[in-house]
Scaffold this motif. Sequence first.
Motif, PDB file in Angstrom:
ATOM      1  N   LYS A 205       7.992 -25.388  61.129  1.00 25.68           N
ATOM      2  CA  LYS A 205       6.703 -26.561  59.941  1.00 25.68           C
ATOM      3  C   LYS A 205       5.041 -26.275  60.301  1.00 25.68           C
ATOM      4  CE  LYS A 205       7.647 -29.029  63.262  1.00 25.68           C
ATOM      5  NZ  LYS A 205       6.857 -30.226  65.100  1.00 25.68           N
TER       6      LYS A 205
ATOM      7  N   ASN B 147       1.268 -22.197  56.858  1.00 23.14           N
ATOM      8  CA  ASN B 147       0.020 -20.992  57.022  1.00 23.14           C
ATOM      9  C   ASN B 147       1.013 -20.028  55.737  1.00 23.14           C
ATOM     10  OD1 ASN B 147      -1.121 -21.289  59.091  1.00 23.14           O
ATOM     11  ND2 ASN B 147       0.372 -20.625  60.509  1.00 23.14           N
TER      12      ASN B 147
ATOM     13  N   ASN C  41      -1.300 -21.245  52.232  1.00 25.23           N
ATOM     14  CA  ASN C  41      -2.601 -20.558  52.311  1.00 25.23           C
ATOM     15  C   ASN C  41      -2.797 -19.059  52.862  1.00 25.23           C
ATOM     16  OD1 ASN C  41      -2.624 -20.580  54.717  1.00 25.23           O
ATOM     17  ND2 ASN C  41      -4.226 -21.142  55.026  1.00 25.23           N
TER      18      ASN C  41
ATOM     19  N   PHE D 139      -2.018 -16.775  54.781  1.00 21.19           N
ATOM     20  CA  PHE D 139      -2.265 -16.294  56.140  1.00 21.19           C
ATOM     21  C   PHE D 139      -1.476 -15.333  56.867  1.00 21.19           C
ATOM     22  CE2 PHE D 139      -4.661 -19.529  58.983  1.00 21.19           C
ATOM     23  CZ  PHE D 139      -5.648 -19.735  58.090  1.00 21.19           C
TER      24      PHE D 139
ATOM     25  N   ILE E  26      -8.291 -27.842  56.208  1.00 21.89           N
ATOM     26  CA  ILE E  26      -7.110 -27.793  56.775  1.00 21.89           C
ATOM     27  C   ILE E  26      -7.754 -28.231  58.133  1.00 21.89           C
ATOM     28  CG2 ILE E  26      -7.265 -24.860  56.995  1.00 21.89           C
ATOM     29  CD1 ILE E  26      -4.439 -24.544  57.522  1.00 21.89           C
TER      30      ILE E  26
ATOM     31  N   LEU F  41      -6.433 -27.768  62.233  1.00 17.42           N
ATOM     32  CA  LEU F  41      -4.926 -26.849  62.801  1.00 17.42           C
ATOM     33  C   LEU F  41      -4.253 -27.462  64.353  1.00 17.42           C
ATOM     34  CD1 LEU F  41      -6.727 -23.343  62.253  1.00 17.42           C
ATOM     35  CD2 LEU F  41      -4.314 -23.947  61.386  1.00 17.42           C
TER      36      LEU F  41
ATOM     37  N   HIS G  55     -10.061 -25.599  67.423  1.00 15.28           N
ATOM     38  CA  HIS G  55     -11.524 -24.781  67.821  1.00 15.28           C
ATOM     39  C   HIS G  55     -13.588 -24.776  66.762  1.00 15.28           C
ATOM     40  CE1 HIS G  55      -8.832 -21.433  69.547  1.00 15.28           C
ATOM     41  NE2 HIS G  55      -8.248 -21.742  68.612  1.00 15.28           N
ATOM     42  N   LEU G  56     -13.732 -25.057  68.635  1.00 13.55           N
ATOM     43  CA  LEU G  56     -14.863 -25.465  68.159  1.00 13.55           C
ATOM     44  C   LEU G  56     -15.847 -23.841  67.841  1.00 13.55           C
ATOM     45  CD1 LEU G  56     -14.889 -29.148  69.008  1.00 13.55           C
ATOM     46  CD2 LEU G  56     -15.317 -28.265  66.936  1.00 13.55           C
TER      47      LEU G  56
ATOM     48  N   ALA H 143     -12.594 -31.662  64.168  1.00 13.57           N
ATOM     49  CA  ALA H 143     -12.061 -30.804  63.062  1.00 13.57           C
ATOM     50  C   ALA H 143     -11.501 -31.534  61.519  1.00 13.57           C
ATOM     51  CB  ALA H 143     -10.910 -29.962  64.156  1.00 13.57           C
TER      52      ALA H 143
ATOM     53  N   ARG I 171     -14.905 -32.324  59.991  1.00 12.90           N
ATOM     54  CA  ARG I 171     -15.048 -30.969  59.270  1.00 12.90           C
ATOM     55  C   ARG I 171     -14.922 -29.854  58.110  1.00 12.90           C
ATOM     56  NH1 ARG I 171     -14.696 -25.711  63.674  1.00 12.90           N
ATOM     57  NH2 ARG I 171     -12.440 -25.879  63.191  1.00 12.90           N
ATOM     58  N   ALA I 172     -13.496 -30.567  58.076  1.00 10.40           N
ATOM     59  CA  ALA I 172     -12.262 -30.862  56.755  1.00 10.40           C
ATOM     60  C   ALA I 172     -12.679 -31.458  55.748  1.00 10.40           C
ATOM     61  CB  ALA I 172     -10.709 -31.302  56.926  1.00 10.40           C
TER      62      ALA I 172
ATOM     63  N   GLU J 223      -0.435 -31.102  62.728  1.00 10.48           N
ATOM     64  CA  GLU J 223      -0.562 -32.397  64.228  1.00 10.48           C
ATOM     65  C   GLU J 223      -2.189 -32.453  64.611  1.00 10.48           C
ATOM     66  OE1 GLU J 223       1.731 -33.403  66.110  1.00 10.48           O
ATOM     67  OE2 GLU J 223       3.402 -31.884  66.141  1.00 10.48           O
TER      68      GLU J 223
ATOM     69  N   SER K 142      -3.259 -35.490  69.828  1.00 13.41           N
ATOM     70  CA  SER K 142      -3.968 -35.499  71.226  1.00 13.41           C
ATOM     71  C   SER K 142      -4.416 -37.276  71.516  1.00 13.41           C
ATOM     72  CB  SER K 142      -4.842 -34.554  71.655  1.00 13.41           C
ATOM     73  OG  SER K 142      -4.161 -33.116  71.523  1.00 13.41           O
TER      74      SER K 142
ATOM     75  N   SER L 232     -10.766 -16.368  69.045  1.00 12.61           N
ATOM     76  CA  SER L 232      -9.957 -17.204  69.484  1.00 12.61           C
ATOM     77  C   SER L 232      -9.428 -17.730  68.035  1.00 12.61           C
ATOM     78  CB  SER L 232      -9.656 -18.111  70.436  1.00 12.61           C
ATOM     79  OG  SER L 232     -11.348 -18.685  70.613  1.00 12.61           O
ATOM     80  N   ALA L 233     -11.003 -18.594  67.189  1.00 12.94           N
ATOM     81  CA  ALA L 233     -10.511 -18.999  66.066  1.00 12.94           C
ATOM     82  C   ALA L 233     -11.456 -18.501  64.816  1.00 12.94           C
ATOM     83  CB  ALA L 233     -11.974 -19.810  65.737  1.00 12.94           C
TER      84      ALA L 233
ATOM     85  N   ARG M  10      -8.142 -18.649  62.121  1.00  9.13           N
ATOM     86  CA  ARG M  10      -7.695 -19.303  61.670  1.00  9.13           C
ATOM     87  C   ARG M  10      -8.749 -20.150  60.930  1.00  9.13           C
ATOM     88  NH1 ARG M  10      -2.039 -19.011  62.149  1.00  9.13           N
ATOM     89  NH2 ARG M  10      -1.121 -17.671  63.760  1.00  9.13           N
ATOM     90  N   VAL M  11      -9.775 -20.599  61.737  1.00  9.22           N
ATOM     91  CA  VAL M  11     -10.578 -21.669  61.139  1.00  9.22           C
ATOM     92  C   VAL M  11     -11.577 -20.967  60.374  1.00  9.22           C
ATOM     93  CG1 VAL M  11     -12.672 -22.969  62.058  1.00  9.22           C
ATOM     94  CG2 VAL M  11     -10.434 -22.882  63.899  1.00  9.22           C
TER      95      VAL M  11
ATOM     96  N   LYS N 152     -11.135 -18.484  59.365  1.00  3.27           N
ATOM     97  CA  LYS N 152      -9.983 -18.014  57.690  1.00  3.27           C
ATOM     98  C   LYS N 152      -9.457 -19.445  56.385  1.00  3.27           C
ATOM     99  CE  LYS N 152      -8.354 -13.446  58.313  1.00  3.27           C
ATOM    100  NZ  LYS N 152      -9.241 -12.735  57.574  1.00  3.27           N
ATOM    101  N   ALA N 153      -9.781 -19.880  56.993  1.00  3.87           N
ATOM    102  CA  ALA N 153      -9.115 -20.653  56.352  1.00  3.87           C
ATOM    103  C   ALA N 153     -10.316 -21.492  55.614  1.00  3.87           C
ATOM    104  CB  ALA N 153      -8.612 -22.249  57.316  1.00  3.87           C
ATOM    105  N   TYR N 154     -11.927 -21.558  56.581  1.00  3.82           N
ATOM    106  CA  TYR N 154     -13.232 -21.778  55.425  1.00  3.82           C
ATOM    107  C   TYR N 154     -13.495 -20.868  54.866  1.00  3.82           C
ATOM    108  CZ  TYR N 154     -12.809 -26.603  58.125  1.00  3.82           C
ATOM    109  OH  TYR N 154     -11.988 -27.509  57.914  1.00  3.82           O
TER     110      TYR N 154
ATOM    111  N   THR O 185      -5.893 -42.738  76.586  1.00  5.57           N
ATOM    112  CA  THR O 185      -6.203 -41.463  77.529  1.00  5.57           C
ATOM    113  C   THR O 185      -7.724 -41.931  77.831  1.00  5.57           C
ATOM    114  OG1 THR O 185      -6.406 -40.896  74.841  1.00  5.57           O
ATOM    115  CG2 THR O 185      -5.320 -38.975  76.181  1.00  5.57           C
TER     116      THR O 185
END
Lengths: 636, 581
Positions: A436, A441, A444, A446, A475, A477, A481-482, A543, A546-547, A559, A563, B201-202, B204-205, B207-209, B368
């Motif tokens: 999936k 990926n 775009n 990747f 996107i 993800l 990641h922040l 996230a 941000r998008a 996904e 969480s 580690s980020a 992909r972020v 590159k995506a942006y 949660t």
Amino acid sequence: MPNGPMGGRRRGGPRPKIENPGKLFKRLMGYVMKNYTPHVIIVVICIFIGVFANIQGTLFTQTLIDSYIMPLLGTADPDFSGLAHAIARVACFYAIGALSAYIYNRIMINVSQGTMRNIRNDMFSTMETLPIKYFDTHAHGDIMSCYTNDIDTLRQMISQSMPQFLNSAITIVSVFISMVILSVPLTIVTLIMVCVVLFVTKKATGLSGRYFLAQQKALGAVNGFVEEMMEGQKVVKVFCHEEENIAKFNELNDELFDSAYNANQYGNMLGPINAQLGNLSYVVCAIVGGVLAINRIGGLTLGGLASFLTFNKSFNMPINQVSMQFNAVVMALAGADRVFKLIDEKPEVDEGYVSLVNAELVNGEIRETQKHTGMWAWKHYHKASDTVTYQRLEGAVQFDDVDFGYTDEKMVLHNIIMYAKPGQKIAFVGSTGAGKTTITNLINRFYDIQDGKIRYDAINVNKIKKADLRRSLGIVLQDTHLFTATVMENIRYGKLDATDEEVIAAAKLANAHDFIERLPQGYNTLLTGDGANLSQGQRQLLAIARAAIADPPALILDEATSSIDTRTEKIVQDGMDKLMKGRTTFVIAHRLSTVKNSDCIMVLEQGRIIERGTHDELIEAKGKYYQLYTGNAITA
Amino acid sequence: MLKVLGAQIKEFKKDSILTPVFMILEVIMEMVIPMLMASIIDDGVNAGNMNHIYIVGVQMIVIALIGLWAGLMGAKYGARASTGFARNLRKAMFENIQTYSFSNIDKYSTSSLITRLTTDVTNMQNSYQMILRMAMRAPASMIIAMIMAFTINARLASVYLVAVVFLAVCLSLIIPRATKHFRQVFEKYDELNSSVQENVSAIRVVKAYVREDYETDKFRKANSNIYNMFLKAEKLVVINMPLMQATVYTCILIISWLGAKMIVAGGLTTGEMMSLLAYCMNILMSLMMVSMIFVMLTMSYASAKRIAEALTEKSDLENPEKPITEVHDGSISFNNVSFAYHKEGKPVLKNINLEIKSGETIGIIGGTGSAKSSLVNLISRLYDVTQGQLLVGGIDVRKYDMEALRNQVSVVLQKNVLFSGTILENLRWGDKDASEEECVRACRLACADEFIQKMPDKYNTHIEQGGTNVSGGQKQRLCIARALLKKPKILILDDSTSAVDTATDAKIRKAFAEEIPDTTKLIIAQRISSVQNADRIIVMDNGEVSAFGTHDELLESSPIYREVYESQTGGNADFDENGGD
């Protein structure tokens, strides 16, 4: 510090072997010379001057004794004016020597730090252009160690080892010449002693090298064990496994002690061996020189002997230094090798020529504009006719018999055919590893596909500039990641020139506003360590915000709500629905609520689309989707 | 702090004392040589006495050899003392960490513990070796050379005294400033590297942006900043060398000038002057060395502090005086239990009252952050309750021997870990004497046997560190099997089947009900299907028990439960992540 005790932080690596040290060295020098040629020339000149001044100083001892002390001995009324003169002359030499030493050291700071800065810049800017595949296939720790360990050893080499080498080489040659002039027999004695020193050093280095390897191995084992157990410490507690752990650790720890002790011992021995054999050489010269001087053999005077003894010291010292620096240089070159490998990595190829522009309709015709209109257009440049045409961005995505594998040997996606109409919501469902995320990926770029075609608004994605293609796709993800920055800045990452109001609006859309307000400093709360102080759900909300602020024509949500618990998800879902409205959206989710109202659902299994259709159609079909959906495939 | 670290020298005390002794012996030998040199020149060469040259010459050789021997001994004992000290530090730290309770572990990040056990210990080893070998040698060398110089000629030697004071003052002005600058720049340097880490580690972020240029710009700016800071720091340090040279040169010239006059006047011999010149270098170089040692030691201060911290950390859970080692049965009761992770912190569990009978199957559900995990972690006393009382088998958990309690209350943690080793070895964490048949039986119960049998080496298949070569669902099933091998009275599954598909999940639950009916089972889950067949279900909300009852009761009475149920069944069911077999 030869064979430094546990010097490298790079775990478990044996002493590096470099394939082509000469070439590496040349390349490194090229790096230095590119920006600092005049600096390096001045440094070399200063080193020459410094060595010359030093030798003048040492030779002065001879003049002092032979010309100014000996003749005056026993004179009733000694005249020291000549001596004053000579001292003034040497003082000038010394002053010049000290000054040149300062100048070259001072310049070397700029050269070494500047070169380090340039190398770091080159590494980083190259790294940013590398394809995702690079990051998949290289351990992040290894990439990082280029920036830390390797750069550090390089800095040492450029700022210390290289000038020292040069200095030593010049000193050795000039001291040797001076020694030959002073006394040939003593020079021969000195050379013999140097050979002895080198021989013993080599033996000791060999011994310590062997233990050094063993030490690195044992250190690797200890570190590995520590990492694993610290990671699983809670499990250790739960299973009351502490004692077994301690026993195992002690075993490894003792092994490390044995090899580290030996490696250190032989490594440490180099110091006294060099120093005391140097002393021995000095002593032997003194005895031989004394005999020669008494018998006036070879014209050796007392002053000559005094000078020679000083030279003897200054001859041994640079040789020791070179032998000690040698290891550092080997390590540094190995570091340089890794650094250059990173710099030499091939960046992502981008042969696209279609770009994305803001557009407006003027008399029913699409025109390019600078301002943000919310309408986008693809700008084609036709080389043959040197004309430009515009095509409105709609958001249609088409997969035409696409095959893909991360490596050419193993395909993970087979014959993917699908079509997303503008504004449609397409969902992917299936088990872990069904492919999936991989599909999204590919949209775009990747990764590049092996076979087939992907078209975006009927344009082959290969023809679209990568940056513009990615800009057109928002996107979110699977792994959020922040960045280390405020909440405000983190959301703004999606649109760098967004005002505070726009950021807040985006946060509201994603339903992140409420929790942000409750943070200690609200939007100005500093996030560190990938947002470690937030819950996984909160990070996902950020996230999404941000998008949202990027306001892209098409969206990929991988996904995005995995969480967030079922109850919170409802709130987020509203925001997501608002976000998805009017945009082509690709959704990956394992929650049915996220997927159900999609225009088309693709069920993936082992890299193939095995079912497709709307929710109702798929339920009707009673296939895999139905099984997943009812959740009781076997027991029912 | 020094006391804490010093206590770890232990059996290496002898080496630690011998090292500086030998180093000083080496220095003394080195310092005698210029003295004898003076004798060779004055009484030998100048007096034309060959015999004297030979006699003194042999003396010098012997002394150089003694120096060599002392140096080698120093090297040996120094290596033993420092690597031994490092070994003891690692051992003591590791042993202490093993006593940490969950809350101690929470306090330190995993990576910080790893750093302490690896890099920090290495730093200490190097520093300790330096203290033993250099920190003694350099001042000794300076003092002895000074004494020698004074015995030769006090008037001329006083020049050195002035030079030493002058250089010491200059160094004390330069070094602290430089260290301050260096500390700042290293801090920034760490920041730069952590931002690189973030970028890696980020990626992909980024590159995506399409933020490659933005990040590169940001990096360049930070990088230039660091460049400038390094320049500032090193500009100060770079003065050291020429300053030293200038001082040495000045001394040589003054000694030459005054010495020549004295020799001519008869108050000094040529040989003596040469010895004085030789000592000049020794004295000032040693001073330089002392300042360098000082700098390096301040840099390892941080490591020493971190190690001492890990060594002195005390577990906040202790075994009672007369611990009970037998858990009677699997009943659990919470009497008015409240719990907070930090003493003054907000309580995450409030006034919990629950009675669970031995052998019951209890489902726990909630959003949660509703403190489901916190609730079950109290049962095996991974944390202590802040208020109230928690009874297992009718006795307060604080009265049990912790190991006995944890052997009877088996927890499958949410964030679970397999260790490198074979599957069997991993299973035997639960019971190190378990036979292969017992392991297979546990795996059958946990539905792990089916995929293990498909593996090439079956139960001897090697698991990589962190269990990276098995899928999430397989890992969870192995962890359950491992917990089962303890044959516990209470089994707790903290969201342990989230990656297992619904069908297998149901099979596991069925096996539990049939095979281990006497074991109390607590099952935390997101999926309603995992808990709905439990005897009773606890609904957690915001740190409180919102409802407790059977599935049917809760559908009636609990709006939260109903909401979750409805969102997951019928038109809102959950998709399964297949175990990935």
